[in-house]
Design an enzyme around this catalytic site. Structure first.
Site, PDB file in Angstrom:
ATOM      1  N   ARG A   3      -4.368 -10.003   3.613  1.00 32.20           N
ATOM      2  CA  ARG A   3      -4.540  -9.992   2.159  1.00 32.20           C
ATOM      3  C   ARG A   3      -3.208  -9.572   1.537  1.00 32.20           C
ATOM      4  NH1 ARG A   3      -6.427  -6.211  -1.754  1.00 32.20           N
ATOM      5  NH2 ARG A   3      -7.771  -7.151  -3.352  1.00 32.20           N
ATOM      6  N   LYS A  53       0.825  -1.201   0.000  1.00 32.27           N
ATOM      7  CA  LYS A  53       0.000   0.000   0.000  1.00 32.27           C
ATOM      8  C   LYS A  53       0.867   1.261   0.000  1.00 32.27           C
ATOM      9  CE  LYS A  53      -4.317  -1.524   0.030  1.00 32.27           C
ATOM     10  NZ  LYS A  53      -5.243  -1.397   1.165  1.00 32.27           N
TER      11      LYS A  53
END
Length: 284
Positions: free
Chosen positions: A244, A210
């Site tokens: 995830r 991210k």
């Protein structure tokens, strides 16, 4: 899935031409299926298949999204639990009919019919926190207390899921790192994740590669694995149970190591300093 003494990895397969991480590497059907099967071999517990990214962009028709995800779901469902990453109830319905057992909704049941469809299909749901309409730009995010506000949102949406008949054991919560949050917000969510893991449902974290990792370490998308693993480990030590991830093998091994440290898993083998006296391990 029993998660009291297990850390599960959800592999990511994006069947999109504009995914933020792989830039369309698994957009072709055969590439998407191959990536999902590789994730099975690498130890993933589930595969998350997406046909439209959440970030701003041109609208993608519902029938196009269905055509992207359903063949992948159908191909992978016999081998592993399959999640469909969608915010549209029509896509969720088609994916469940094709064999998906989880709906990963980045809008946290923003579609008024989503909870009904999931309940009717008997699927599980990942309820993620976000503020914006999908595919649209959200104004600069402002929070007085990001953790408290995310917690309030997740509790309200969990109640919505229960009211529509989704069984409590089928509800998973996701604080939504980077979804309408800046890097300081995502770091705060990570730091105080323990305040969210006691809300009455397992917590999934989607921290892989991210932007908050990249901005913290000054690393581009292809060089964020160490930071991603550090964030994932920090989260599971505060109670998260599903991670995830894009880099499946590395993340699975990190989770297996944490399980062993916590006493939940035995080592694969014992050799170091265990040989009979006089035949000592050379690495002692």
């Amino acid at each position: 899935m029993e998660l009291s003494r297990r850390l599960a990895v959800m592999a990511i397969v994006n069947r999109t031409p504009d995914s933020f991480y792989d830039r369309g590497a698994t957009f072709a059907l055969d590439a998407a299926v191959a990536a999902g099967l590789a994730a099975v071999e690498e130890g993933a517990a589930m595969v998350d298949v997406g046909g439209v990214k959440f970030a701003p962009g041109e609208p993608v028709p519902v029938d196009v999204e269905i055509a992207r995800v359903v063949p992948v779901v159908r191909a992978l469902a016999p081998a592993i639990a399959v999640s469909v990453d969608t915010f549209r109830h029509e896509v969720a319905r088609a994916a469940i009919e094709a064999g998906a057992s989880i709906v990963n909704d980045t809008t946290g049941l923003g579609d008024p019919r989503m909870a009904e469809v999931i309940a009717e299909g008997g699927a599980s749901v990942v309820i993620a926190h976000s503020l914006a309409e999908p595919r649209t730009q959200h104004p600069r995010p402002q929070y007085d207390d990001v953790v408290a506000e995310v917690a309030g949102f997740l509790v309200e949406r969990r109640e919505r899921a229960l009211a529509h008949g989704i069984a409590p054991e089928r509800i998973i919560l996701d604080p939504g790192h980077d979804l309408n949050k800046n890097t300081r917000h995502s770091l705060e969510l990570t730091r105080r994740l323990g305040e969210l893991t006691g809300l009455g449902a397992p917590v999934l974290v989607a921290v892989s590669n991210k932007d908050f990792v990249g901005e913290t370490l000054d690393r581009e998308r292809g060089d964020r694995l160490p930071g991603s693993l550090a964030a994932a480990v920090y989260c599971v030590l505060q109670g998260a149970r599903i991670v995830r991830a894009h880099n499946v093998r590395e993340t699975v091994e990190a989770m297996r190591m944490v399980e062993a440290i916590l006493g939940w898993r035995e080592p694969a083998f014992l050799l170091h300093n265990t040989r009979p006296e006089g035949n000592a391990d050379a690495h002692a």
